[in-house]
Motif scaffolding. Structure first.
Motif, short mmCIF file in Angstrom:
data_model
loop_
_atom_site.label_atom_id
_atom_site.label_comp_id
_atom_site.label_asym_id
_atom_site.label_seq_id
_atom_site.Cartn_x
_atom_site.Cartn_y
_atom_site.Cartn_z
N ASP A 165 0.78 -0.70 0.11
CA ASP A 165 0.39 0.10 -0.21
C ASP A 165 0.09 1.13 -0.27
O ASP A 165 0.97 2.25 -0.83
N SER A 166 1.82 1.34 0.55
CA SER A 166 2.94 1.99 0.64
C SER A 166 3.36 3.13 -0.27
O SER A 166 3.25 4.14 -0.61
N PRO A 167 3.69 2.70 -2.12
CA PRO A 167 3.94 3.59 -3.01
C PRO A 167 2.88 4.49 -4.00
O PRO A 167 2.80 4.97 -4.57
N LYS A 168 1.55 3.37 -2.74
CA LYS A 168 0.01 4.12 -3.65
C LYS A 168 0.04 5.32 -2.82
O LYS A 168 -0.02 6.70 -3.28
N GLN A 169 0.70 5.45 -1.63
CA GLN A 169 0.58 6.45 -0.72
C GLN A 169 1.82 7.56 -0.76
O GLN A 169 1.60 8.96 -0.48
N PHE A 170 3.08 7.52 -1.42
CA PHE A 170 4.86 7.66 -1.33
C PHE A 170 4.85 7.85 -2.99
O PHE A 170 4.80 7.32 -3.63
N ASP A 171 4.94 9.66 -2.47
CA ASP A 171 6.08 10.17 -3.63
C ASP A 171 6.76 10.77 -3.54
O ASP A 171 7.25 11.78 -2.55
N LEU A 172 8.29 10.02 -4.37
CA LEU A 172 9.45 10.55 -3.50
C LEU A 172 9.64 12.59 -4.19
O LEU A 172 10.73 12.92 -2.71
N LYS A 173 9.10 12.84 -4.59
CA LYS A 173 8.55 13.98 -4.05
C LYS A 173 8.81 14.57 -3.44
O LYS A 173 9.44 16.00 -3.33
N ASN A 174 8.03 14.36 -2.13
CA ASN A 174 8.35 14.96 -1.49
C ASN A 174 8.55 14.65 -0.21
O ASN A 174 8.34 15.44 1.12
N ALA A 182 6.02 14.34 7.86
CA ALA A 182 4.94 12.63 7.72
C ALA A 182 4.59 12.29 6.23
O ALA A 182 4.44 13.14 5.28
N ILE A 183 4.80 11.44 5.81
CA ILE A 183 4.56 10.51 4.72
C ILE A 183 2.63 9.91 4.73
O ILE A 183 2.01 10.58 3.60
N SER A 184 2.78 9.18 5.88
CA SER A 184 1.30 9.42 5.96
C SER A 184 0.75 9.39 7.78
O SER A 184 1.39 9.26 8.30
N VAL A 185 -0.14 9.74 7.90
CA VAL A 185 -0.94 10.28 8.97
C VAL A 185 -2.50 9.40 9.05
O VAL A 185 -2.91 10.56 8.31
N ASP A 242 -5.72 6.58 11.68
CA ASP A 242 -5.96 6.86 12.83
C ASP A 242 -5.69 5.54 13.67
O ASP A 242 -5.19 4.95 14.94
N ILE A 243 -4.40 4.82 12.39
CA ILE A 243 -3.49 3.94 12.73
C ILE A 243 -2.17 3.76 13.11
O ILE A 243 -2.04 3.78 13.95
N GLY A 244 -1.95 5.04 12.53
CA GLY A 244 -0.51 5.02 12.64
C GLY A 244 0.54 7.05 11.75
O GLY A 244 -0.60 7.17 11.37
N ARG A 245 1.26 6.47 11.72
CA ARG A 245 1.73 8.17 11.29
C ARG A 245 3.52 6.87 10.68
O ARG A 245 4.21 6.34 11.41
N GLY A 246 3.20 7.42 9.08
CA GLY A 246 4.78 6.93 8.79
C GLY A 246 5.50 8.27 8.08
O GLY A 246 4.75 9.09 8.01
N SER A 247 6.77 7.93 8.86
CA SER A 247 8.06 9.65 8.83
C SER A 247 8.86 9.30 8.33
O SER A 247 9.84 7.96 8.70
N THR A 248 10.22 10.54 8.44
CA THR A 248 11.14 9.94 7.93
C THR A 248 12.23 11.36 8.56
O THR A 248 10.99 12.76 8.89
N THR A 249 13.27 11.21 9.85
CA THR A 249 14.00 12.41 9.88
C THR A 249 14.65 12.71 9.07
O THR A 249 14.91 12.05 7.72
N ILE A 250 14.57 14.36 9.48
CA ILE A 250 15.37 15.57 8.03
C ILE A 250 16.94 15.08 9.29
O ILE A 250 17.20 15.60 10.23
N THR A 251 17.61 15.04 8.07
CA THR A 251 19.26 14.44 8.59
C THR A 251 19.65 16.55 8.09
O THR A 251 19.28 17.08 7.41
N ASN A 252 20.99 15.77 8.13
CA ASN A 252 22.35 17.10 8.16
C ASN A 252 22.79 17.66 6.18
O ASN A 252 22.01 17.82 5.75
N ASP A 253 22.27 16.07 6.14
CA ASP A 253 22.37 15.58 4.35
C ASP A 253 20.82 16.43 3.84
O ASP A 253 21.24 16.69 3.01
#
Length: 349
Positions: A85-94, A137-140, A142-153
């Motif tokens: 399901d994640s590729p449907k919700q996720f766009d790399l440009k985000n 926030a990649i997705s938010v 009722d079940i949870g949240r998909g996210s990634t941390t901003i790094t120095n790079d």
């Protein structure tokens, strides 16, 4: 089944639950170091796939061990369901393009001391012994949240300053993870009746005065500050104007207790509580009631409503003593500078 056997079974069997296009996919098992926790993660990457969700195997094993209804098959189906399901919700440009990414920024707060290694790799701000970090926030839901941390790079790639990153994250956090405020007794009542997590109603900053006013009238001194998802909600205390608004609600200073990474507790400083007793209470709760990975700190914080200063409660007390000492010295100097008036003498002519 021990943990190592569990990991081997998931790694060896996951492709059987995936479509044929995953036949040559790479299954990675690696240690993941994140804020407040380290865990063993599993990631399945198809050829030419840049990013995919990573699943916490320690957490899945705990579910498998503690709940008889959770089988290996259900765990495999859960993993594959999210993966497909994640590729449907996720766009790399985000992630790669800042103009798209900035509207998905939100903040988290964690212990600066316990996360020193991670903090070297990510932009952050230090507030006393707390660290504010930035996330997408990649997705938010009722079940949870998909996210990634901003790094120095990533920050370098975006070509923006930390100041800009902070401003955009502070602007968007209340939209992505809206503020929620409730009286402590209401939260406790919901837990007593069997709700694992209190149901967050649609309350935001404009409702704060009403919630606190009603609570104070009913004799409730403590209030919970979190977000509507009740996840990483301790950061909500740092949302723009929240502390200022709380000072107005309490008509003065207040204490901030770090209940966990998910919420903070606030109570007015009217002289009824000593910060040392509050700190002792926080320490006891951390030891007996809060999972280690969900602990924030064992300190107590204070907000000076007049000066608009957030600081550790012990620093506030020291600052007040210095101010009082300076006042006393000033009064003493003024008294010394007053020369006695000459006495009048009777004179006979």
């Amino acid at each position: 089944m021990d943990f190592n056997q569990f990991v081997d079974e998931v790694k060896g069997g996951i492709k059987q639950f995936l479509p044929i296009e995953y036949e040559d996919a790479q299954v990675r098992i690696e240690e993941i170091k994140k804020l407040n926790e380290n865990y063993l993660g599993i990631t399945v990457l198809k050829e030419n796939q840049v990013i995919a969700p990573t699943f916490n195997l320690n957490q899945l094993y705990e579910m498998y061990q503690s709940n008889p209804e959770v089988s290996m098959e259900s765990i495999m189906k859960n993993i594959t369901g999210v993966m497909l399901d994640s590729p449907k919700q996720f766009d790399l440009k985000n992630i790669t393009e800042y103009e798209n990414a900035k509207d998905k920024l939100f903040i988290r707060v964690s212990s600066a001391e316990r996360n020193q290694e991670i903090l070297q790799k990510v932009p952050h701000q230090i507030k006393e012994d707390l660290a504010i970090t930035y996330h997408l926030a990649i997705s938010v839901d009722d079940i949870g949240r998909g996210s990634t941390t901003i790094t120095n790079d990533m920050l370098t790639h975006y070509g923006i300053s930390e100041k800009q990153l902070h401003a955009d994250a502070m602007k968007n956090s209340p939209k992505i993870m809206p503020l929620y405020v409730d009286a402590m007794k209401n939260i406790i009542a919901q837990i007593i009746v069997g709700e694992d997590k209190p149901v967050m109603q649609d309350k935001d900053l404009k409702d704060m005065k009403e919630v606190i006013s009603e609570g104070l009238k009913e004799g409730e001194p403590m209030f919970v500050i979190t977000n509507q998802q009740t996840m990483d909600g301790a950061s909500a205390i740092f949302y723009p104007e929240v502390m200022k608004q709380l000072g107005e609600c309490f008509q003065g200073d207040f204490f901030i207790l770090p209940s966990s990474i998910h919420e903070t507790i606030v109570l007015p400083d009217k002289g009824d509580f000593d910060y040392l007793s509050l700190k002792s209470m926080v320490q006891e709760i951390n030891i007996n009631q809060v999972l280690k990975e969900e602990q924030l700190t064992s300190d107590v914080y204070h907000y000076d409503a007049k000066q608009r200063v957030f600081e550790r409660a012990d620093k506030f007390e020291k600052r007040q003593k210095v101010i009082q000492m300076n006042k006393n010295e000033k009064v003493g100097r003024e008294q010394k500078m007053e020369h006695p008036k000459p006495k009048k003498h009777d004179m006979e002519l």
